[in-house]
Design an enzyme around this catalytic site. Sequence first.
Site, short mmCIF file in Angstrom:
data_model
loop_
_atom_site.label_atom_id
_atom_site.label_comp_id
_atom_site.label_asym_id
_atom_site.label_seq_id
_atom_site.Cartn_x
_atom_site.Cartn_y
_atom_site.Cartn_z
N LYS A 35 0.82 -1.22 0.00
CA LYS A 35 0.00 0.00 0.00
C LYS A 35 0.86 1.27 0.00
CE LYS A 35 -3.59 2.00 3.02
NZ LYS A 35 -4.26 1.82 4.32
N SER A 88 2.97 -2.02 12.15
CA SER A 88 3.96 -2.82 12.88
C SER A 88 4.55 -2.18 14.14
CB SER A 88 5.11 -3.16 11.92
OG SER A 88 5.83 -1.98 11.59
N THR A 128 4.94 -12.50 15.12
CA THR A 128 5.88 -11.86 16.04
C THR A 128 5.89 -12.56 17.40
OG1 THR A 128 6.17 -9.84 17.37
CG2 THR A 128 4.00 -10.18 16.45
N ASP A 129 7.00 -12.44 18.11
CA ASP A 129 7.07 -12.98 19.48
C ASP A 129 6.10 -12.25 20.42
OD1 ASP A 129 8.45 -10.53 19.67
OD2 ASP A 129 10.29 -11.40 20.49
N GLU A 130 5.61 -11.07 19.99
CA GLU A 130 4.76 -10.28 20.89
C GLU A 130 3.40 -10.93 21.13
OE1 GLU A 130 5.09 -6.06 20.41
OE2 GLU A 130 7.00 -6.25 19.39
N TYR A 153 -1.21 -3.73 19.01
CA TYR A 153 -0.44 -4.36 17.92
C TYR A 153 -0.41 -5.86 18.10
CZ TYR A 153 3.76 -6.15 15.57
OH TYR A 153 4.65 -6.92 14.83
N SER A 156 -3.72 -7.61 17.50
CA SER A 156 -4.14 -7.80 16.11
C SER A 156 -3.27 -8.84 15.42
CB SER A 156 -4.20 -6.49 15.31
OG SER A 156 -3.38 -5.53 15.80
N LYS A 157 -1.98 -8.91 15.74
CA LYS A 157 -1.14 -9.96 15.14
C LYS A 157 -1.61 -11.35 15.62
CE LYS A 157 1.94 -9.61 12.78
NZ LYS A 157 2.02 -9.55 11.28
N ASN A 182 12.57 -9.27 17.78
CA ASN A 182 12.85 -7.93 17.24
C ASN A 182 13.92 -7.99 16.14
OD1 ASN A 182 11.68 -7.48 19.95
ND2 ASN A 182 12.02 -5.32 19.45
N ASN A 183 13.57 -7.45 14.98
CA ASN A 183 14.51 -7.40 13.87
C ASN A 183 15.25 -6.08 13.85
OD1 ASN A 183 13.56 -9.31 11.05
ND2 ASN A 183 12.71 -9.57 13.09
N LYS A 192 11.36 2.63 15.26
CA LYS A 192 11.72 1.51 16.12
C LYS A 192 12.99 1.88 16.88
CE LYS A 192 8.35 -1.05 14.38
NZ LYS A 192 8.28 -1.00 12.95
P1 NAD Z 1 7.19 -2.15 8.31
O1 NAD Z 1 6.26 -1.28 9.07
O2 NAD Z 1 8.58 -1.69 8.03
O3 NAD Z 1 6.56 -2.49 6.87
C1 NAD Z 1 5.20 -2.82 6.72
C2 NAD Z 1 4.90 -2.77 5.22
O4 NAD Z 1 3.53 -3.14 5.04
C3 NAD Z 1 5.07 -1.39 4.61
O5 NAD Z 1 5.74 -1.50 3.36
C4 NAD Z 1 3.64 -0.89 4.43
O6 NAD Z 1 3.50 0.02 3.34
C5 NAD Z 1 2.91 -2.21 4.15
N1 NAD Z 1 1.49 -2.14 4.48
C6 NAD Z 1 0.92 -1.67 5.64
N2 NAD Z 1 -0.42 -1.76 5.57
C7 NAD Z 1 -0.70 -2.32 4.36
C8 NAD Z 1 -1.91 -2.69 3.73
N3 NAD Z 1 -3.10 -2.48 4.31
N4 NAD Z 1 -1.84 -3.24 2.50
C9 NAD Z 1 -0.65 -3.45 1.89
N5 NAD Z 1 0.53 -3.10 2.44
C10 NAD Z 1 0.50 -2.55 3.67
O7 NAD Z 1 7.18 -3.53 9.06
P2 NAD Z 1 8.32 -4.62 9.29
O8 NAD Z 1 9.09 -4.27 10.48
O9 NAD Z 1 9.03 -4.86 7.99
O10 NAD Z 1 7.42 -5.87 9.65
C11 NAD Z 1 6.96 -6.76 8.64
C12 NAD Z 1 6.18 -7.87 9.27
O11 NAD Z 1 6.99 -8.55 10.23
C13 NAD Z 1 4.94 -7.42 10.04
O12 NAD Z 1 3.91 -8.34 9.80
C14 NAD Z 1 5.37 -7.43 11.49
O13 NAD Z 1 4.28 -7.67 12.34
C15 NAD Z 1 6.34 -8.59 11.48
N6 NAD Z 1 7.41 -8.57 12.50
C16 NAD Z 1 8.20 -7.47 12.64
C17 NAD Z 1 9.24 -7.48 13.57
C18 NAD Z 1 10.17 -6.30 13.73
O14 NAD Z 1 11.01 -6.32 14.64
N7 NAD Z 1 10.12 -5.28 12.90
C19 NAD Z 1 9.45 -8.61 14.36
C20 NAD Z 1 8.62 -9.72 14.18
C21 NAD Z 1 7.61 -9.68 13.23
P1 TYD Z 2 10.45 -1.23 19.66
O1 TYD Z 2 11.59 -1.08 18.70
O2 TYD Z 2 9.31 -0.30 19.55
O3 TYD Z 2 9.98 -2.75 19.54
P2 TYD Z 2 8.91 -3.57 20.45
O4 TYD Z 2 8.29 -2.71 21.47
O5 TYD Z 2 7.95 -4.00 19.44
O6 TYD Z 2 9.73 -4.68 21.05
O7 TYD Z 2 11.00 -1.13 21.14
C1 TYD Z 2 11.98 -2.02 21.59
C2 TYD Z 2 12.20 -1.74 23.07
O8 TYD Z 2 12.72 -0.41 23.23
C3 TYD Z 2 10.93 -1.80 23.87
O9 TYD Z 2 11.20 -2.34 25.17
C4 TYD Z 2 10.53 -0.33 24.01
C5 TYD Z 2 11.86 0.37 24.05
N1 TYD Z 2 11.85 1.76 23.53
C6 TYD Z 2 12.37 2.79 24.28
O10 TYD Z 2 12.87 2.59 25.41
N2 TYD Z 2 12.34 4.06 23.76
C7 TYD Z 2 11.81 4.31 22.54
O11 TYD Z 2 11.79 5.51 22.11
C8 TYD Z 2 11.29 3.24 21.76
C9 TYD Z 2 10.70 3.48 20.40
C10 TYD Z 2 11.32 1.96 22.29
#
Ligand code: NAD
Ligand code: TYD
Length: 345
Positions: A35, A88, A128-130, A153, A156-157, A182-183, A192
């Site tokens: 999107k 996300s 996700t682990d969440e 979040y 919904s996941k 967490n990636n 993030k």
């Molecule tokens: P991100 O926010 O960087 O990217 C999300 C992408 O989805 C974006 O390109 C956005 O444009 C697209 N998108 C959002 N809503 C949409 C919709 N309605 N239709 C089509 N496209 C849409 O996210 P990310 O960090 O790359 O995460 C990707 C996936 O991995 C997610 O499902 C997230 O829950 C999961 N995940 C992320 C992490 C992390 O640490 N980032 C860890 C575990 C799992």
């Molecule tokens: P985040 O990257 O948002 O991932 P998630 O909450 O999905 O694990 O945050 C990682 C950790 O860092 C989480 O414990 C929240 C903390 N955090 C801060 O302390 N300060 C910040 O500004 C943000 C965005 C996160």
Amino acid sequence: MQNIFVTGGAGFIGCNFVRLLLAKYPDYRVIVYDKLTYAGRLENLQDVAAQYPDRYTFVQGDICDADKVNETFQRYDVDTVVNFAAESHVDRSILDPEAFLRTDVMGTYILLEAARKAGNLRYHQISTDEVYGHIHGDHKSVETDNLAPRSPYAASKASGDHFVNAYHITYGLPITISRGANNIGPFQYPEKVIPLFVTNALQDMRLPVYGDGQQMRDYQYVMDHCQGIDLVLHKGVIGESYNIGTGFEMTNLAMVEILLDELGKPRSLIQHVEDRQGHDRRYSLDVRKMLSLGWEPDYSPEEAIRATVRWYVDNRWWWEPIRSGEFQAYYDRVYSQRAVLPTAA
Ligand code: NAD
Ligand code: TYD
């Protein structure tokens, strides 16, 4: 597998996964369906578009748009769906839960329904682990644990995961699910914590650590996660879920110290601020199922943090325009009213 429909492929993990697929499988065609929300960026894929003009296609679309999803399946003869598309970020889910319900639940349902109608396509869900909620004591989440999400979040996941499993049990859809820790790594939107803190520190801004900074996270390198997803997609048992992470957690303060050390910046940049509402103290994955599938991560959490810091140092072209755009209003909304804690809480 031949025509792989990758939703959310213009986001952080998705764009890294698309690179892996195209490089590793010369006979695959990848259709990125995205999107392009604030988090989806075509520049994340500009080198891919140049390198693979015949095997890479981009379609701008919403996963909640059933007609467009069905039409794209038909047009490109899609046989496999990998769903990364999601809202996300936990902090955004606290501000606006509805967007998460829409994309992460309704969007997942629409993809499942389209995959079923198209003849039970192979479907992989990125989770996700969440979804396991915060983890007490020395427990590590195993794939059969009950889901106990606590943020909008995570809720919904988790709903998405339940629908994916239900489509397997009810309709026989050939699904797998991976639940990643967490990636971190190239192209992560600087909301993030790690890209936020690196880009703040590079501008000599304070690093807003929530609460006491003793929350525990498993920071894995994004390419390790993508290799794990690839393995589950090709070798995972249909109907099963797989945890993907290093299996080692560290506190947020320990993470910040490594980050500042890699940058050569002082600890005085750390600022403890009011905690996140409902903040999960600890996630912890048991990753033995992935290890027994033959996967293992190349990066420790510390190596992953250091490599990520270096990428942001070297790629200002990517994050500077983001930080000066929509991001600024978001940053003000989340941080400007936040109380600063006098000392470590
Ligand atoms: P991100 O926010 O960087 O990217 C999300 C992408 O989805 C974006 O390109 C956005 O444009 C697209 N998108 C959002 N809503 C949409 C919709 N309605 N239709 C089509 N496209 C849409 O996210 P990310 O960090 O790359 O995460 C990707 C996936 O991995 C997610 O499902 C997230 O829950 C999961 N995940 C992320 C992490 C992390 O640490 N980032 C860890 C575990 C799992
Ligand atoms: P985040 O990257 O948002 O991932 P998630 O909450 O999905 O694990 O945050 C990682 C950790 O860092 C989480 O414990 C929240 C903390 N955090 C801060 O302390 N300060 C910040 O500004 C943000 C965005 C996160």
